[in-house]
Design an enzyme around this catalytic site. Structure first.
Site, PDB file in Angstrom:
ATOM      1  N   GLN A 141      50.353  46.644  12.836  1.00 51.21           N
ATOM      2  CA  GLN A 141      49.899  47.260  14.073  1.00 51.21           C
ATOM      3  C   GLN A 141      48.450  46.895  14.294  1.00 51.21           C
ATOM      4  O   GLN A 141      47.722  46.561  13.361  1.00 51.21           O
ATOM      5  CB  GLN A 141      50.083  48.773  14.029  1.00 51.21           C
ATOM      6  N   GLY A 199      49.245  47.362  19.840  1.00 47.97           N
ATOM      7  CA  GLY A 199      50.462  48.133  19.620  1.00 47.97           C
ATOM      8  C   GLY A 199      51.071  47.846  18.266  1.00 47.97           C
ATOM      9  O   GLY A 199      50.369  47.854  17.250  1.00 47.97           O
ATOM     10  N   VAL A 211      54.214  45.743  15.675  1.00 43.23           N
ATOM     11  CA  VAL A 211      55.113  44.615  15.425  1.00 43.23           C
ATOM     12  C   VAL A 211      56.208  45.087  14.485  1.00 43.23           C
ATOM     13  O   VAL A 211      55.928  45.652  13.423  1.00 43.23           O
ATOM     14  CB  VAL A 211      54.370  43.417  14.795  1.00 43.23           C
ATOM     15  N   LYS A 271      56.780  42.072  19.026  1.00 41.73           N
ATOM     16  CA  LYS A 271      55.421  42.565  19.241  1.00 41.73           C
ATOM     17  C   LYS A 271      55.397  43.335  20.548  1.00 41.73           C
ATOM     18  O   LYS A 271      55.645  42.781  21.620  1.00 41.73           O
ATOM     19  CB  LYS A 271      54.458  41.379  19.301  1.00 41.73           C
ATOM     20  N   ASP A 306      40.363  33.470  16.433  1.00 44.79           N
ATOM     21  CA  ASP A 306      40.522  34.453  15.360  1.00 44.79           C
ATOM     22  C   ASP A 306      41.230  33.824  14.160  1.00 44.79           C
ATOM     23  O   ASP A 306      42.177  34.391  13.613  1.00 44.79           O
ATOM     24  CB  ASP A 306      41.299  35.673  15.870  1.00 44.79           C
TER      25      ASP A 306
END
Length: 394
Positions: A55, A59, A61, A75, A171
């Site tokens: 999470q 939200g 997964v 997801k 990322d």
């Protein structure tokens, strides 16, 4: 990174609440399977806690199994999350453009009845972060580490150089590298990714990503280029080489992995001795030439000057042994490149970098939200900085 089971309260099944309507420009008109909420609820066992993979700010997964037996990662967007909605839209717009062996594939989506979900292929063997830093696990051997580095580099080279427009991931970190049971790697989580263009030298954006992986010029100015990803990849290479995590946020005076490793990288490349850098758990079991290539790629990737970092395609060729390390360094001796601005937009002085890292470390220390990833998928927190909770390199 924070383990997802530190607080069992996050494991509550996500309620089926109506979400804000999609933006007028948000169009999911691509050639993938569409699912109803009910189909995905059945696939995930009603989004059961037992199937929760992770999470984040967006939200949850969950693992699911489709009627044809295919395992997937579902997801779902958290209700009322404005930042989550932006990340969801960005991820859709990005992921429809990519298809590559070393990138996680999109299976389909749900965008009906107020629900927005992405359905990805399920990667069963958790994350690189888990296998490098998890407790009580077998030591990952060196050939596996080299293959993971090469797989990840190929995936990044594809989005940087072969996609139009180009894509900056923003990322790159060990928790966003997913592994199958053969330890083949795939780059995951495009929720923070940005599209780039040959017409622009950089993308100006808020600083987002994970503390310990941020390139200095991006952290200090918000000016994002593909070379920002290269720096983050270099940090991940250091993790593979040393077995150490990127940073410890428990003490604002502690050095990062990059600061700790820089002098050792220079010395190792000069004398050809890698034992001080190499993960002691390897007990010296590594190929000297392969280690030299990984060390050279890491040293070149974490240069202060973004312009002097190699492209990902150069890193791929270096890891494969197809170019000399001199070509990778382009005549710059490791550890001797200037860290001061030479007129380029993306250089950063050491003093500026240190000041910004101190500020960001303080932000991280006061943060109460963390990114987490587990069990074959990954997630990105909606905060602008996500810290690591790993021990300091010793």
């Amino acid at each position: 990174m924070m383990a997802i089971n530190e607080d069992s309260s996050i494991f509550l099944d996500p309620p089926r609440l109506p979400m804000p309507p999609p933006s007028p420009s948000f169009n999911l008109g691509f050639n993938k399977s569409t699912f109803t909420y009910e189909e995905l609820a059945v696939a995930t066992g009603g989004f059961a806690e037992a199937n929760l993979l992770g999470q984040g700010g967006f939200g949850y997964v969950h693992k699911g199994v489709l009627p044809n037996g295919k395992e997937v990662a579902v997801k779902s967007l958290k209700s009322g999350s404005g930042q989550g909605e932006r990340e969801f839209q960005a991820e859709v717009e990005i992921i429809i453009r990519v298809h590559h062996r070393y990138l996680v594939s999109l299976v389909g989506y749900c965008n009906a009845d107020g629900q927005r979900m992405l359905v990805y292929e399920f990667i069963p063997n958790k994350t690189l972060e888990y296998h490098l830093h998890g407790k009580g696990l077998p030591v990952m051997d060196f050939p596996t580490r080299l293959r993971i580095a090469l797989d990840s580099a190929k995936g990044l080279a594809y989005i940087h150089e072969d996609c139009h427009p180009r894509i900056i991931h923003r990322d790159i970190k060990a928790s966003n590298i997913l592994l199958d049971f053969n330890f083949d790697a795939k780059v995951a989580d495009f929720g923070l990714a940005k599209l780039s263009s040959d017409n622009y030298t950089h993308v100006s954006t808020r600083v987002m990503g994970t503390f310990g992986y941020l390139a200095p010029e991006y952290a200090s100015s918000g000016k994002l280029t593909e070379k920002s990803d290269v720096f983050s990849f270099g940090v991940m290479l250091l993790e593979l080489i040393t077995g150490k995590p990127p940073v410890d946020v428990s003490d604002t005076e502690d050095d990062s992995l990059v600061d700790w490793a820089r002098p050792l990288l220079t010395q190792a490349l000069e004398d050809g001795k890698f034992d001080e850098l190499a993960d002691p758990r390897l007990q010296g079991n590594y190929n000297q030439q392969d280690m030299a290539r990984m060390v050279a790629c890491a040293a070149a990737s974490i240069r202060h000057s973004a312009r002097k970092r190699p492209k990902m395609s150069q890193i791929v060729r270096a890891l494969e042994g197809d170019v000399s390390l001199e070509d990778l360094n382009e005549g710059v001796k490791p550890g001797h490149s200037s860290i001061y601005s030479l007129g380029g937009s993306f250089d950063c002085t050491q003093s500026t970098y240190d000041a910004d890292m101190k500020k960001f470390r303080q932000i991280a220390l006061t943060s109460t939200e963390f990114a987490s990833s587990e069990c074959g998928t990954s997630s990105t927190d909606s905060r602008e900085m996500t810290p690591s909770r790993q021990p300091k390199p010793k």
